[in-house]
Design an enzyme around this catalytic site. Structure first.
Site, PDB file in Angstrom:
ATOM      1  N   GLY A 181       0.736  -1.259   0.000  1.00 58.10           N
ATOM      2  CA  GLY A 181       0.000   0.000   0.000  1.00 58.10           C
ATOM      3  C   GLY A 181       0.763   1.304   0.000  1.00 58.10           C
ATOM      4  O   GLY A 181       0.141   2.351  -0.150  1.00 58.10           O
ATOM      5  N   GLY A 183       2.950   2.514  -2.213  1.00 52.70           N
ATOM      6  CA  GLY A 183       3.484   2.930  -3.518  1.00 52.70           C
ATOM      7  C   GLY A 183       2.870   4.207  -4.056  1.00 52.70           C
ATOM      8  O   GLY A 183       1.724   4.539  -3.756  1.00 52.70           O
ATOM      9  N   CYS A 186      -0.148   3.446  -6.104  1.00 48.70           N
ATOM     10  CA  CYS A 186      -0.921   2.363  -5.511  1.00 48.70           C
ATOM     11  C   CYS A 186      -2.174   2.936  -4.869  1.00 48.70           C
ATOM     12  O   CYS A 186      -2.133   3.972  -4.230  1.00 48.70           O
ATOM     13  CB  CYS A 186      -0.036   1.719  -4.448  1.00 48.70           C
ATOM     14  SG  CYS A 186      -0.920   0.654  -3.352  1.00 48.70           S
TER      15      CYS A 186
HETATM   16  P1  5GP Z   1       6.976   3.600  -5.395  1.00 47.87           P
HETATM   17  O1  5GP Z   1       8.466   3.529  -5.328  1.00 47.87           O
HETATM   18  O2  5GP Z   1       6.490   4.103  -6.706  1.00 47.87           O
HETATM   19  O3  5GP Z   1       6.394   4.377  -4.239  1.00 47.87           O
HETATM   20  O4  5GP Z   1       6.415   2.116  -5.201  1.00 47.87           O
HETATM   21  C1  5GP Z   1       6.747   1.082  -6.106  1.00 47.87           C
HETATM   22  C2  5GP Z   1       6.022  -0.186  -5.691  1.00 47.87           C
HETATM   23  O5  5GP Z   1       4.609  -0.005  -5.727  1.00 47.87           O
HETATM   24  C3  5GP Z   1       6.237  -1.362  -6.607  1.00 47.87           C
HETATM   25  O6  5GP Z   1       7.485  -1.960  -6.462  1.00 47.87           O
HETATM   26  C4  5GP Z   1       5.073  -2.274  -6.213  1.00 47.87           C
HETATM   27  O7  5GP Z   1       5.344  -3.026  -5.055  1.00 47.87           O
HETATM   28  C5  5GP Z   1       3.975  -1.281  -5.870  1.00 47.87           C
HETATM   29  N1  5GP Z   1       2.992  -1.184  -6.954  1.00 47.87           N
HETATM   30  C6  5GP Z   1       3.215  -1.033  -8.272  1.00 47.87           C
HETATM   31  N2  5GP Z   1       2.065  -0.958  -8.968  1.00 47.87           N
HETATM   32  C7  5GP Z   1       1.071  -1.098  -8.080  1.00 47.87           C
HETATM   33  C8  5GP Z   1      -0.354  -1.137  -8.187  1.00 47.87           C
HETATM   34  O8  5GP Z   1      -0.952  -0.975  -9.235  1.00 47.87           O
HETATM   35  N3  5GP Z   1      -1.020  -1.334  -7.021  1.00 47.87           N
HETATM   36  C9  5GP Z   1      -0.401  -1.504  -5.829  1.00 47.87           C
HETATM   37  N4  5GP Z   1      -1.129  -1.738  -4.754  1.00 47.87           N
HETATM   38  N5  5GP Z   1       0.944  -1.433  -5.685  1.00 47.87           N
HETATM   39  C10 5GP Z   1       1.667  -1.254  -6.805  1.00 47.87           C
END
Ligand code: 5GP
Length: 347
Positions: A181, A183, A186
């Site tokens: 959660g 991301g 996300c």
């Molecule tokens: P960020 O670095 O962009 O904050 O987070 C990246 C991570 O977000 C990814 O490695 C993956 O675990 C998560 N993530 C990627 N796409 C999605 C999505 O569509 N839904 C959710 N719940 N998490 C995602």
């Protein structure tokens, strides 16, 4: 129903307390870490930052650029076996050992992973990735992959609590990926109400993993270099970045021109965009749990990764850690209710 009363923390809830230090310059800080992994016995040395296995981040091009810094890329699972063959052929020494091969948990995924891994001994990392790592099915899949690849480094996730970290390590994972959660694209917390503040998840999961000789990846929620440092300070062995590495030349997202300005599309892997592209739309029984955003185009990733590494080096000098390995031991977090001063806008 039960309520846990102790407050869980995200990156925005803490800052590092500075400590007296003998380091004169951030150039004296060593970010490279050496790991020997629990089950595979494999050794790896590098800067433990990983580009996320999202199809507008973890591309072959990203892997080639980041490997120059000893930084890893979890290559997304939407390349074909033929694409991999071509990438392996054109990759020089020092790239493939910094690449993770991502996979889901279906029989087709298993066969595809076998086909890719059979092409070269230089690929050593397999990243088994599902949104909800609490499924029994993941544990069984990890056991199956471990049996097939006794000498490969297996990462599995995502989870956010120590009990499940232990179960995955005992099933054969060398590394457990932590984050539900946090991301940038996300929407799980909004759509489902499920989640765990990322810094507390890292602290608790690192403790569980390290007790068994396993490692963790803090995955998601880093919005700036300071957050990457906080993830390491909390005990993450690796930190995975999506949004911070999106929008670059190597990210391979769709480039869109708007009023003379360049933008790049970035979306969650469970978003409507991703499901339209890879699964023929959102299945009737589920909701999209990711968003789609347009980021200003940021050019080559080189400056960004230097900036992130520079920030983490600087954190180390503030707390007196000569090596990244020492950062967590030198970390005292203070709880805060303020971060950046935004009077002239946000950095
Ligand atoms: P960020 O670095 O962009 O904050 O987070 C990246 C991570 O977000 C990814 O490695 C993956 O675990 C998560 N993530 C990627 N796409 C999605 C999505 O569509 N839904 C959710 N719940 N998490 C995602």
């Amino acid at each position: 129903m039960r309520i846990e009363q102790d407050l869980k923390l995200g990156f925005k809830d803490v800052l590092f307390r500075p400590k007296r230090s003998t380091l004169k310059s951030r150039s004296q800080v060593e970010l490279t870490r050496d790991f020997t992994f629990k089950h595979s016995g494999r050794q790896w040395s590098g800067v433990p930052i990983i580009a996320a296995n999202m199809d507008s981040v973890g591309s072959f091009e990203m892997a080639a650029s980041l490997a120059k810094h000893g930084v890893m890329t979890a290559v997304h699972k939407h390349y074909t076996v033929a694409d991999w063959a071509e990438f392996i052929k054109r990759s020089d020494a020092g790239v493939l050992n910094n690449v993770m091969v991502s996979t889901g948990t279906s029989d087709a995924d298993f066969q595809k992973t076998k086909d890719i891994m059979a092409m070269t001994d230089e690929l050593i990392f397999i990243c088994i990735d599902i949104a909800n790592g609490y499924s029994e099915h993941l544990v069984e899949y990890v056991e199956r992959v471990r049996a097939e690849f006794p000498d490969k480094v297996i990462s599995a996730g995502n989870v956010v609590t120590g009990d499940m970290v232990e179960e995955l390590i005992l099933a054969g994972a060398d590394i457990v990926k932590v984050g539900i959660g946090p991301g940038s694209v996300c929407t799980t917390r909004v759509k489902t109400g499920v989640g765990y503040p990322q810094l507390s998840a890292i602290i608790e999961c690192a403790d569980a993993a390290h007790g068994l000789g396993g490692r963790i990846i803090g995955d998601g929620g880093c919005a700036c270099a300071g957050d990457v440092a906080k993830a390491f300070g909390g005990g993450a062995d690796f930190v995975m970045l999506g949004g911070m590495l999106a929008g670059h030349e190597e990210s391979n997202g769709e480039v869109i021109e708007n009023d003379g300005k360049m933008f790049m599309k970035f979306y969650g892997m469970s978003s409507q965009s991703a499901m339209d592209k890879h699964s023929g739309g959102v299945a009737k029984y589920r909701a999209a749990e990711g968003k789609t955003v347009l980021l200003p185009y940021r050019g080559p990733v080189e400056n960004t990764i230097q900036d992130i590494m520079g920030g983490v080096r600087s954190t180390c000098t503030y707390v007196g850690a000569a090596k990244l390995k020492e950062l967590t031991k030198r970390t005292t977090f203070i709880r805060v209710q303020e971060q950046e001063n935004n009077v002239f806008g946000k950095e």
